[in-house]
Design a protein around this motif. Sequence first.
Motif, PDB file in Angstrom:
ATOM      1  N   MET A  29       9.528  -7.089  11.036  1.00 51.14           N
ATOM      2  CA  MET A  29       8.801  -6.607   9.855  1.00 51.14           C
ATOM      3  C   MET A  29       9.523  -5.399   9.265  1.00 51.14           C
ATOM      4  SD  MET A  29       6.235  -8.679   9.421  1.00 51.14           S
ATOM      5  CE  MET A  29       5.121  -7.825   8.325  1.00 51.14           C
ATOM      6  N   VAL A  30      10.846  -5.454   9.210  1.00 51.34           N
ATOM      7  CA  VAL A  30      11.618  -4.331   8.683  1.00 51.34           C
ATOM      8  C   VAL A  30      12.871  -4.858   7.989  1.00 51.34           C
ATOM      9  CG1 VAL A  30      12.761  -4.031  10.940  1.00 51.34           C
ATOM     10  CG2 VAL A  30      12.814  -2.163   9.263  1.00 51.34           C
ATOM     11  N   THR A  31      13.183  -4.244   6.847  1.00 45.79           N
ATOM     12  CA  THR A  31      14.464  -4.497   6.188  1.00 45.79           C
ATOM     13  C   THR A  31      15.350  -3.289   6.470  1.00 45.79           C
ATOM     14  OG1 THR A  31      13.535  -3.627   4.122  1.00 45.79           O
ATOM     15  CG2 THR A  31      13.495  -6.014   4.434  1.00 45.79           C
ATOM     16  N   ASN A  32      15.199  -2.229   5.668  1.00 48.71           N
ATOM     17  CA  ASN A  32      15.793  -0.935   6.028  1.00 48.71           C
ATOM     18  C   ASN A  32      14.681   0.105   6.026  1.00 48.71           C
ATOM     19  OD1 ASN A  32      15.345  -0.087   3.339  1.00 48.71           O
ATOM     20  ND2 ASN A  32      17.378  -0.750   2.713  1.00 48.71           N
ATOM     21  N   ALA A  33      14.999   1.317   6.417  1.00 58.86           N
ATOM     22  CA  ALA A  33      13.950   2.326   6.577  1.00 58.86           C
ATOM     23  C   ALA A  33      13.323   2.718   5.247  1.00 58.86           C
ATOM     24  CB  ALA A  33      14.516   3.555   7.289  1.00 58.86           C
ATOM     25  N   GLU A  34      14.131   2.896   4.204  1.00 58.50           N
ATOM     26  CA  GLU A  34      13.578   3.353   2.927  1.00 58.50           C
ATOM     27  C   GLU A  34      12.602   2.337   2.352  1.00 58.50           C
ATOM     28  OE1 GLU A  34      14.916   4.916  -1.536  1.00 58.50           O
ATOM     29  OE2 GLU A  34      16.459   4.385  -0.065  1.00 58.50           O
ATOM     30  N   LYS A  35      13.036   1.096   2.256  1.00 61.58           N
ATOM     31  CA  LYS A  35      12.168   0.083   1.663  1.00 61.58           C
ATOM     32  C   LYS A  35      10.926  -0.134   2.518  1.00 61.58           C
ATOM     33  CE  LYS A  35      11.948  -4.617  -0.102  1.00 61.58           C
ATOM     34  NZ  LYS A  35      12.693  -5.835  -0.498  1.00 61.58           N
ATOM     35  N   THR A  36      11.098  -0.206   3.829  1.00 60.38           N
ATOM     36  CA  THR A  36       9.964  -0.482   4.699  1.00 60.38           C
ATOM     37  C   THR A  36       8.978   0.682   4.704  1.00 60.38           C
ATOM     38  OG1 THR A  36      11.486  -1.800   6.060  1.00 60.38           O
ATOM     39  CG2 THR A  36       9.309  -1.361   6.974  1.00 60.38           C
ATOM     40  N   SER A  37       9.463   1.904   4.517  1.00 61.15           N
ATOM     41  CA  SER A  37       8.573   3.060   4.424  1.00 61.15           C
ATOM     42  C   SER A  37       7.720   2.983   3.159  1.00 61.15           C
ATOM     43  CB  SER A  37       9.385   4.358   4.436  1.00 61.15           C
ATOM     44  OG  SER A  37      10.061   4.519   5.665  1.00 61.15           O
ATOM     45  N   VAL A  38       8.315   2.561   2.055  1.00 60.49           N
ATOM     46  CA  VAL A  38       7.553   2.381   0.817  1.00 60.49           C
ATOM     47  C   VAL A  38       6.505   1.287   1.011  1.00 60.49           C
ATOM     48  CG1 VAL A  38       7.696   1.675  -1.606  1.00 60.49           C
ATOM     49  CG2 VAL A  38       9.433   3.196  -0.644  1.00 60.49           C
ATOM     50  N   VAL A  39       6.901   0.211   1.692  1.00 60.87           N
ATOM     51  CA  VAL A  39       5.957  -0.879   1.984  1.00 60.87           C
ATOM     52  C   VAL A  39       4.798  -0.355   2.821  1.00 60.87           C
ATOM     53  CG1 VAL A  39       5.671  -3.041   3.257  1.00 60.87           C
ATOM     54  CG2 VAL A  39       7.667  -2.723   1.782  1.00 60.87           C
ATOM     55  N   MET A  40       5.107   0.449   3.831  1.00 63.84           N
ATOM     56  CA  MET A  40       4.042   0.966   4.692  1.00 63.84           C
ATOM     57  C   MET A  40       3.076   1.847   3.907  1.00 63.84           C
ATOM     58  SD  MET A  40       4.134   3.205   8.202  1.00 63.84           S
ATOM     59  CE  MET A  40       2.575   3.590   9.032  1.00 63.84           C
ATOM     60  N   HIS A  41       3.621   2.721   3.068  1.00 65.86           N
ATOM     61  CA  HIS A  41       2.747   3.601   2.290  1.00 65.86           C
ATOM     62  C   HIS A  41       1.821   2.778   1.389  1.00 65.86           C
ATOM     63  CE1 HIS A  41       1.943   7.778   0.896  1.00 65.86           C
ATOM     64  NE2 HIS A  41       1.380   7.099  -0.094  1.00 65.86           N
ATOM     65  N   THR A  42       2.371   1.756   0.762  1.00 63.98           N
ATOM     66  CA  THR A  42       1.564   0.883  -0.095  1.00 63.98           C
ATOM     67  C   THR A  42       0.496   0.166   0.715  1.00 63.98           C
ATOM     68  OG1 THR A  42       3.447   0.543  -1.585  1.00 63.98           O
ATOM     69  CG2 THR A  42       1.645  -1.053  -1.705  1.00 63.98           C
ATOM     70  N   LEU A  43       0.880  -0.354   1.876  1.00 64.92           N
ATOM     71  CA  LEU A  43      -0.066  -1.075   2.729  1.00 64.92           C
ATOM     72  C   LEU A  43      -1.201  -0.160   3.175  1.00 64.92           C
ATOM     73  CD1 LEU A  43       0.153  -4.081   3.695  1.00 64.92           C
ATOM     74  CD2 LEU A  43       0.764  -3.169   5.942  1.00 64.92           C
ATOM     75  N   MET A  44      -0.869   1.099   3.489  1.00 63.36           N
ATOM     76  CA  MET A  44      -1.904   2.040   3.907  1.00 63.36           C
ATOM     77  C   MET A  44      -2.847   2.371   2.759  1.00 63.36           C
ATOM     78  SD  MET A  44      -1.498   2.441   7.102  1.00 63.36           S
ATOM     79  CE  MET A  44      -2.680   3.763   7.356  1.00 63.36           C
ATOM     80  N   GLU A  45      -2.317   2.479   1.552  1.00 59.89           N
ATOM     81  CA  GLU A  45      -3.168   2.751   0.399  1.00 59.89           C
ATOM     82  C   GLU A  45      -4.106   1.580   0.114  1.00 59.89           C
ATOM     83  OE1 GLU A  45      -0.451   3.706  -2.771  1.00 59.89           O
ATOM     84  OE2 GLU A  45      -0.682   5.863  -2.438  1.00 59.89           O
ATOM     85  N   GLU A  46      -3.614   0.356   0.322  1.00 57.27           N
ATOM     86  CA  GLU A  46      -4.396  -0.822  -0.022  1.00 57.27           C
ATOM     87  C   GLU A  46      -5.375  -1.245   1.068  1.00 57.27           C
ATOM     88  OE1 GLU A  46      -1.725  -3.938  -1.179  1.00 57.27           O
ATOM     89  OE2 GLU A  46      -0.952  -2.835  -2.930  1.00 57.27           O
ATOM     90  N   PHE A  47      -5.003  -1.026   2.340  1.00 56.83           N
ATOM     91  CA  PHE A  47      -5.825  -1.539   3.433  1.00 56.83           C
ATOM     92  C   PHE A  47      -6.208  -0.496   4.487  1.00 56.83           C
ATOM     93  CE2 PHE A  47      -3.296  -5.201   1.982  1.00 56.83           C
ATOM     94  CZ  PHE A  47      -4.271  -6.176   1.809  1.00 56.83           C
TER      95      PHE A  47
END
Length: 347
Positions: free
Chosen positions: A117-135
């Motif tokens: 569940m990871v591409t690189n750190a920058e993109k995956t960190s943005v994904v995590m922040h979005t996921l936390m905001e949504e769920f």
Amino acid sequence: MKQKLKRRAVLAGAGAALATPALLSRVNAAEVTLRLHSMLPAPAPMNSQFFVPWADEIREASNGAIDVQLFPSMQLGGKPPQLPDQVRQGICDISWTLPVYTPDRFPIAETLALPFMVTNAEKTSVVMHTLMEEFGQDDYAGIKTLAFHTHDGGKLHTRNGLIHTADDLRGLKLRAPNQATGKMLELLGAETVFFPVTEMVVGLSSGVIDGCCLPYEIVPAFKLQELTGFTSAPAPASRGLYANTFAMLMNQAAYEGMSDDLRGVIDAHSGAGLSQRIGRQFDEFETRGKAAVEAQGNTIGEIASEEIAAWREIAEPVHAEWVEKLNGFGHDGAAVLARANELLDAG
């Protein structure tokens, strides 16, 4: 003429004073001291290259009114899994934690710690922040969240040989970075143990484990390149083996007890932008960590994309189990996982 110039200078000074934000009128003496508790030793990149500059930026932006003091290596006591409670209880004011150290307590925050569940750190960190905001709004209820991020994809660092296929893992004792990745490695044939990264040196030097699954970035801080001779990484086009997730947290009372302008400084130095920035820095840390492994003369090999695709199929039960676990916490597990994959695959 001199009188006119003097008068203009006075007026200009008065205008500048009126235009200057309230923060700039403060005396350079700290009004608020925030204790930042870190599990890693002082030289670790997260401390020396992120927390120290971030603290300096907070101090400068507040004109010295906020002093962030770093306490590395758990100097305020306790163990890494206790950091979320320490920040909640006010033992420290800010902490940097891994949700996987307290399994199932922060379920949405753990989701991106599943295998692949990871591409690189920058993109995956943005994904995590979005996921936390949504769920994940309820994961850290009662705590001020500053940022969420991941590191780059983990690699297999072993003492006695490269890993090319699952057959090479059979019988190896590996330190797993989290429970989900441990289950995946066991499905591939390895024997796994789990303990905090701070205990890694003892495990490798004593022969308790044959290797570990970690990103490059953490290797130099613990001199793991001296304890392992081989590193096996997924082919570049593949998703990483795993990435642990992180949360940067602040005591809610400490935040609310600050004046409006000082809270504004904290707000301006946290949030989605900070999550992306930390991720970007972890990608830089990864490059430096790999350089340390290469400088040691260790052997680096590649796990082929086809092999990684086969491993992803083997890991599907781990993902299915996580969906059911999220359902048990009252989430739509399938929707959470689907959204995470959608964000990872975007762009």
